[in-house]
Design a protein around this motif. Sequence first.
Motif, short mmCIF file in Angstrom:
data_model
loop_
_atom_site.label_atom_id
_atom_site.label_comp_id
_atom_site.label_asym_id
_atom_site.label_seq_id
_atom_site.Cartn_x
_atom_site.Cartn_y
_atom_site.Cartn_z
N SER A 194 7.28 6.33 -8.31
CA SER A 194 7.03 7.75 -8.51
C SER A 194 7.53 8.28 -9.84
O SER A 194 7.49 9.49 -10.08
N GLY A 195 8.00 7.38 -10.69
CA GLY A 195 8.51 7.83 -11.98
C GLY A 195 9.66 8.80 -11.83
O GLY A 195 9.76 9.77 -12.58
N ALA A 196 10.52 8.57 -10.83
CA ALA A 196 11.62 9.48 -10.55
C ALA A 196 12.50 9.67 -11.78
O ALA A 196 12.80 8.71 -12.51
N VAL A 242 -7.64 -2.76 -7.79
CA VAL A 242 -8.01 -1.34 -7.69
C VAL A 242 -9.15 -1.15 -6.70
O VAL A 242 -9.17 -0.17 -5.94
N GLU A 243 -10.10 -2.07 -6.67
CA GLU A 243 -11.19 -1.97 -5.68
C GLU A 243 -10.63 -2.00 -4.26
O GLU A 243 -11.08 -1.24 -3.39
N LEU A 244 -9.64 -2.84 -4.01
CA LEU A 244 -9.05 -2.92 -2.68
C LEU A 244 -8.18 -1.71 -2.36
O LEU A 244 -8.17 -1.21 -1.23
N LEU A 245 -7.46 -1.22 -3.35
CA LEU A 245 -6.60 -0.05 -3.12
C LEU A 245 -7.42 1.18 -2.78
O LEU A 245 -7.18 1.84 -1.75
N TYR A 246 -8.36 1.51 -3.64
CA TYR A 246 -9.14 2.73 -3.43
C TYR A 246 -10.23 2.53 -2.38
O TYR A 246 -10.59 3.47 -1.67
N GLY A 247 -10.76 1.33 -2.26
CA GLY A 247 -11.87 1.10 -1.35
C GLY A 247 -11.45 0.82 0.08
O GLY A 247 -12.27 0.91 1.00
N SER A 248 -10.16 0.50 0.30
CA SER A 248 -9.73 0.13 1.64
C SER A 248 -8.48 0.86 2.12
O SER A 248 -8.09 0.73 3.27
N GLY A 249 -7.81 1.60 1.23
CA GLY A 249 -6.65 2.36 1.64
C GLY A 249 -5.45 1.52 1.99
O GLY A 249 -4.62 1.91 2.81
N LEU A 250 -5.31 0.36 1.37
CA LEU A 250 -4.18 -0.53 1.67
C LEU A 250 -2.87 0.02 1.12
O LEU A 250 -2.85 0.71 0.09
N ARG A 251 -1.78 -0.27 1.80
CA ARG A 251 -0.46 -0.01 1.25
C ARG A 251 -0.17 -1.04 0.16
O ARG A 251 -0.72 -2.14 0.17
N ALA A 252 0.73 -0.68 -0.76
CA ALA A 252 1.06 -1.59 -1.86
C ALA A 252 1.59 -2.92 -1.33
O ALA A 252 1.19 -3.99 -1.79
N SER A 253 2.49 -2.86 -0.34
CA SER A 253 3.07 -4.09 0.20
C SER A 253 2.01 -4.96 0.88
O SER A 253 2.10 -6.19 0.86
N ILE A 275 6.47 -3.72 -7.85
CA ILE A 275 6.84 -3.07 -9.11
C ILE A 275 5.82 -3.40 -10.19
O ILE A 275 5.39 -2.52 -10.95
N ARG A 276 5.37 -4.66 -10.25
CA ARG A 276 4.37 -5.03 -11.25
C ARG A 276 3.05 -4.32 -10.97
O ARG A 276 2.35 -3.91 -11.91
N LEU A 277 2.70 -4.15 -9.70
CA LEU A 277 1.49 -3.42 -9.35
C LEU A 277 1.56 -1.99 -9.85
O LEU A 277 0.60 -1.47 -10.42
N TYR A 278 2.70 -1.32 -9.64
CA TYR A 278 2.86 0.04 -10.15
C TYR A 278 2.69 0.08 -11.67
O TYR A 278 2.03 0.97 -12.22
N GLN A 279 3.27 -0.88 -12.36
CA GLN A 279 3.18 -0.91 -13.82
C GLN A 279 1.73 -1.08 -14.27
O GLN A 279 1.29 -0.42 -15.22
N ILE A 316 -5.30 9.60 -18.07
CA ILE A 316 -4.67 10.30 -16.96
C ILE A 316 -3.16 10.13 -17.09
O ILE A 316 -2.70 9.01 -17.35
N PRO A 317 -2.37 11.20 -16.93
CA PRO A 317 -0.91 11.04 -17.00
C PRO A 317 -0.44 9.94 -16.05
O PRO A 317 -0.74 9.99 -14.85
N PRO A 318 0.26 8.92 -16.54
CA PRO A 318 0.63 7.78 -15.69
C PRO A 318 1.41 8.16 -14.44
O PRO A 318 1.28 7.50 -13.41
N GLU A 319 2.22 9.25 -14.51
CA GLU A 319 3.00 9.62 -13.34
C GLU A 319 2.14 10.13 -12.19
O GLU A 319 2.60 10.24 -11.05
N ARG A 320 0.86 10.38 -12.46
CA ARG A 320 -0.03 10.86 -11.41
C ARG A 320 -0.69 9.72 -10.62
O ARG A 320 -1.36 9.96 -9.62
N VAL A 321 -0.52 8.48 -11.07
CA VAL A 321 -1.23 7.36 -10.47
C VAL A 321 -0.23 6.33 -9.92
O VAL A 321 0.69 5.92 -10.62
N SER A 322 -0.43 5.95 -8.66
CA SER A 322 0.38 4.92 -8.01
C SER A 322 -0.45 4.35 -6.87
O SER A 322 -1.50 4.92 -6.51
N PRO A 323 -0.02 3.24 -6.27
CA PRO A 323 -0.76 2.73 -5.12
C PRO A 323 -0.89 3.74 -3.99
O PRO A 323 -1.94 3.86 -3.36
N HIS A 324 0.18 4.51 -3.74
CA HIS A 324 0.10 5.50 -2.66
C HIS A 324 -0.88 6.61 -3.00
O HIS A 324 -1.58 7.12 -2.12
#
Length: 301
Positions: free
Chosen positions: A21-23, A142-153, A217-221, A232-240
Motif C-alpha cells: 500500500s505504499g504506507a 495481470v490477465e489473471l489478477l484482473y480477469g479472475s479476481g485472485l488474491r496476490a498469495s 513483494i516482487r508482484l507489487y513492485q 497512473i500513480p503507482p500508489e493507486r495500483v496493487s494486486p488488491h
Amino acid sequence: MTGAGDRALIERFLEMMAAESGAAANTLAAYRSDLVLASTFLERGLAEASSDDLARLSGNWAELARASVARKAAALRRFYAFLVEEGHRADDPGASLPRPGAARRLPKTLAHGDVDRLFAAIAERMAQEPVNPLDLRLAALVELLYGSGLRASELVSIPRNAVSPDRPFLIMRGKGGRERLVPISDRARAAVARWRDLLPAGSAWLFPGGKAHLSRIRLYQLLKELAAQAGIPPERVSPHVLRHAFATHLLEGGADLRALQLMLGHADIATTEIYTHVDSSRLVALVNARHPLVDLPRRPA
C-alpha cells in the motif's frame, strides 16, 4: 520483551505493508510501535496469542482515544491476516479485537480507463521484437489478477499446470482452506500458455522465483512499475486494487452478488457487499428500466 520470532515476523509484515500500500514512514513506525508493545504485553507473544489473550490486551486500551484504539486494532488485524496468508497460523484471532467506529472504508479501485491504460502498456511491451520473456510473465500475471479476481498469495503460488488450455476455470484453495471455482478467460489462458512455454521443465510453479515461487513483494513492485509506465500513480495500483476492480466492474456489468461471492472466495456475503458501491444514477436507471411497475399505466392524479 519482544521475542525474536515476533520481531522477525513484524519486520516482514511491515515490509509487506510498504510494498502493498505504499504506507508512509510514519504509518509504518506507528504500526511497529503498536505491534512491539502488544508483543511485550502478551506472555506468549503475538504469533502464539489466542483470542482470549487479545481480548485481555484490548481491555488495557479503555482509556485511549477511539482513533488510537482503531489504529492498534487495525495493525493487529492486518498482522494476523498476514500470518494466516503466509502460513504461520491456521487461525485468525483478530475477530476478538474491538472495532471502534463501525464505518468501513471502501478499498481503492480503478476505472475502466485506468485498466485499459495498464493493458495498453503491456501491449506496448509485447510489441517489442523479440518479446522479453518477463513481459510475457507480466501479461499472464495481470490477465489473471484482473480477469479472475485472485488474491496476490493465490496468484504467485499457482502450480505450473493448474491453468489448463481446455478448461475455463481452476480450483483454488483460498483462506481457511476453502476451495472455490475461479473463472479463467480465454485471454488469460492464452497469456498463460505463452509464458508457460518458456518455463524450465523442472519448475513446479507457474511463476517461479528464488527457491520457490514469485514473492508477493516482487508482484507489487512489478505492478507499480507497470502503473508508472501507464501514467497512473503507482500508489493507486496493487494486486488488491485489481481484485477490487474485477469485482466492481463485474457488478457494474450486471453480475449476481452471490456468484461474485463464490468467485472471490468470501465466507460471508456481507464481505462481498462492500463491492456494491456502484454509481447511484446507474441504480436509479436500472430500477426505472427493469422494475415490473414500469409497464403499468399511471394512475391519474
